[in-house]
Scaffold this motif. Structure first.
Motif, mmCIF file in Angstrom:
data_model
loop_
_atom_site.group_PDB
_atom_site.id
_atom_site.type_symbol
_atom_site.label_atom_id
_atom_site.label_comp_id
_atom_site.label_asym_id
_atom_site.label_seq_id
_atom_site.Cartn_x
_atom_site.Cartn_y
_atom_site.Cartn_z
ATOM 1 N N THR A 162 -16.791 -58.698 22.063
ATOM 2 C CA THR A 162 -16.904 -59.825 22.126
ATOM 3 C C THR A 162 -15.768 -60.472 22.844
ATOM 4 O O THR A 162 -15.812 -61.596 23.637
ATOM 5 N N THR A 163 -14.561 -60.511 22.081
ATOM 6 C CA THR A 163 -13.275 -60.998 22.826
ATOM 7 C C THR A 163 -13.198 -60.571 24.245
ATOM 8 O O THR A 163 -12.790 -61.176 25.015
ATOM 9 N N LEU B 2 -4.704 -61.382 16.832
ATOM 10 C CA LEU B 2 -5.215 -59.984 16.950
ATOM 11 C C LEU B 2 -3.753 -59.457 16.095
ATOM 12 O O LEU B 2 -3.873 -58.464 15.556
ATOM 13 N N GLN C 20 -6.685 -53.344 19.427
ATOM 14 C CA GLN C 20 -7.077 -54.317 20.249
ATOM 15 C C GLN C 20 -5.767 -55.281 20.775
ATOM 16 O O GLN C 20 -5.861 -55.720 21.779
ATOM 17 N N THR D 242 -5.251 -55.773 24.681
ATOM 18 C CA THR D 242 -5.120 -56.917 25.357
ATOM 19 C C THR D 242 -3.926 -56.970 26.193
ATOM 20 O O THR D 242 -3.837 -57.791 27.187
ATOM 21 N N LEU E 274 -4.100 -65.638 20.930
ATOM 22 C CA LEU E 274 -4.927 -64.694 20.883
ATOM 23 C C LEU E 274 -4.222 -63.393 20.469
ATOM 24 O O LEU E 274 -4.562 -62.694 19.506
ATOM 25 N N SER F 209 -21.241 -63.216 24.871
ATOM 26 C CA SER F 209 -20.268 -62.196 24.260
ATOM 27 C C SER F 209 -20.649 -61.867 22.586
ATOM 28 O O SER F 209 -20.269 -60.801 22.123
ATOM 29 N N SER G 298 -12.801 -63.361 27.031
ATOM 30 C CA SER G 298 -11.579 -63.557 27.284
ATOM 31 C C SER G 298 -10.879 -62.774 28.468
ATOM 32 O O SER G 298 -10.041 -63.321 29.472
ATOM 33 N N TYR H 167 -14.552 -54.918 19.982
ATOM 34 C CA TYR H 167 -13.636 -55.753 20.715
ATOM 35 C C TYR H 167 -14.345 -56.351 21.912
ATOM 36 O O TYR H 167 -14.000 -57.582 22.565
ATOM 37 N N ALA I 152 -9.971 -65.579 18.521
ATOM 38 C CA ALA I 152 -9.872 -66.448 19.330
ATOM 39 C C ALA I 152 -9.804 -67.845 18.540
ATOM 40 O O ALA I 152 -8.725 -68.774 18.684
#
Length: 419
Positions: free
Chosen positions: A252-253, A54, A375, A379, A50, A266, A257, A250, A34
């Protein structure tokens, strides 16, 4: 005369530390995706920024097969050591580039171009590193310890995850989220670049294993070529492990997010992920030396298939630190237990004269197929459908592939038939 245990430990340490540094840089991008998107890929909305970030992370997978081919052939023809040294040097160059590249606001479109080039170099490096280092680890292992030694490949990825996640947590706590987004993320890449000389020093004294006699494998040696059946099953196992690895990295994101948790929570997820990866990879490797590769490949993967949806549903329903960390711990433990035994089994199934290139290529191709898209695709699906459980569906599909491959790949543990 066999080498002393002290030398064995020193050589394994050199391979492990170097591999951990390589994986650290590759993963750091994922954890700070991010912030990197904010710096290099400004867009109308944070989601678009983002997604571009990614997708650039995924660009690193495009050159993995090329790195696997070049460095794998080098490892099989020249030696494991020079190939490992070259991959490490390439990663060092990419770390320095990433830490020093000015932002889009400073130099315009040249900034994202440099970032893409950096990711391509990183992919080239890691593409050759993993297969070559895994071959080295099992070839340098003491008798009856191949499973444990080969499991260090995934354990080093756990060390890298732990290091990157811990540093992210420290930076967030000390600098604040705004400063980390603006410039603090660069410190994570700079830390890896500073450690580069240490990796070079400890790897330069590695002994060569390419021309060492291979221990008894428990089955008749075939020609110096890998069968297509082994390659196909190996790719299925790597696909399952790769999806699991990038879904769990993934978190953490995902937590920030998608579930809108704080940055502190996170970045706690990769810390738990890293510790669990180290413990369960090595534990599964050691158990596979005693009980065989197949049980460790099969049963944890089957349990992972059953536990994935409840774990993600639990985290999504509660949206707090304990639920996220419990889900991360359970899924990582099961996934890494299966992954460690699976990678060793695939490596042992390949003839030594072509092991470096074959393992690197099948690993890189499998990772290129699913690693780069996992990822960004998850997303996009969450954004498109509003279903926050898409990571669970993606991981369950990959786990099913891993279960099938584990059932079909034959037992390879040499000690099982050598007595």
């Amino acid at each position: 005369m066999p080498e002393t245990p002290t030398l064995k430990r020193r050589h394994m340490t050199a391979a492990v530390v170097g591999n951990a540094l390589e994986c650290y840089d590759f993963l750091t991008y994922a954890f700070f995706a991010a912030a990197i998107g904010h710096a290099f890929f400004p867009a109308k909305t944070p989601f678009i920024s983002l997604m571009i970030s990614l997708s650039t992370f995924g660009a690193g997978f495009a050159t993995r097969p090329l790195g696997a081919l070049l460095l794998g052939l080098m490892a099989d023809r020249v030696g494991r050591k020079p190939a490992m040294m070259l991959s490490f040097t390439l990663m060092g160059v990419s770390m320095l580039m990433m830490a020093a590249t000015p932002t889009y606001a400073q130099i315009g479109w040249v900034a994202p171009l440099i970032v893409v080039i950096t990711r391509l170099i990183q992919g080239l490096s890691v593409g050759g590193e993993i297969g070559v280092t895994t071959a080295y680890m099992i070839e340098a292992a003491a008798p009856g310890r191949r499973g444990y030694s080969g499991a260090w490949q995934y354990a080093t990825q756990g060390i890298a995850t732990l290091a990157a996640g811990t540093l992210g947590l420290v930076l967030t706590q000390t600098l604040g989220s705004a400063a980390v987004t603006d410039w603090g993320w660069r410190l994570a890449f700079l830390a890896g670049a500073i450690l580069l000389p240490i990796g070079v020093l400890i790897r330069r004294d590695l002994p060569e294993t390419l021309h060492e006699a291979e221990p008894h494998e428990g089955h008749a040696a075939g020609p110096a070529r890998a069968s297509w059946g082994v390659i196909a099953l190996g790719m299925m196992i790597v696909v399952a492990s790769t999806v699991q690895f990038y879904i769990l990295n993934y978190m953490t994101t995902y937590a920030g997010s998608v579930l809108h948790m704080t940055a502190n929570i996170s970045f706690a997820a990769p810390v738990v992920n890293g510790i669990t990866t180290i413990v369960f990879s090595l534990g599964a490797g050691a158990l596979s030396d005693r009980y065989g590769r197949k049980p460790l490949m099969l049963w944890p993967r089957l349990l992972l298939l059953l536990a994935t949806w409840p774990a993600f549903a639990f985290a999504a329903a509660h949206r707090d630190g304990p639920s996220l960390l419990i889900a991360t711990l359970v899924l990582t433990a099961l996934g890494q237990a299966a992954a460690a035994a699976g990678l060793v089994s695939v490596a042992e199934s390949l003839p030594k004269p072509v092991r470096g290139a074959s393992l690197a290529l099948l690993y890189a191709c499998a990772v290129a197929v699913v690693g780069g898209i996992t990822q960004p695709m998850v997303t996009w699906l969450i954004h498109r459908t509003g279903d926050v459980l898409w990571p669970a569906w993606w991981l369950m599909a990959a786990s099913a592939i891993g279960v099938v491959a584990a059932l079909l790949l034959r037992e390879t543990r040499p000690e099982a038939k050598a007595s």
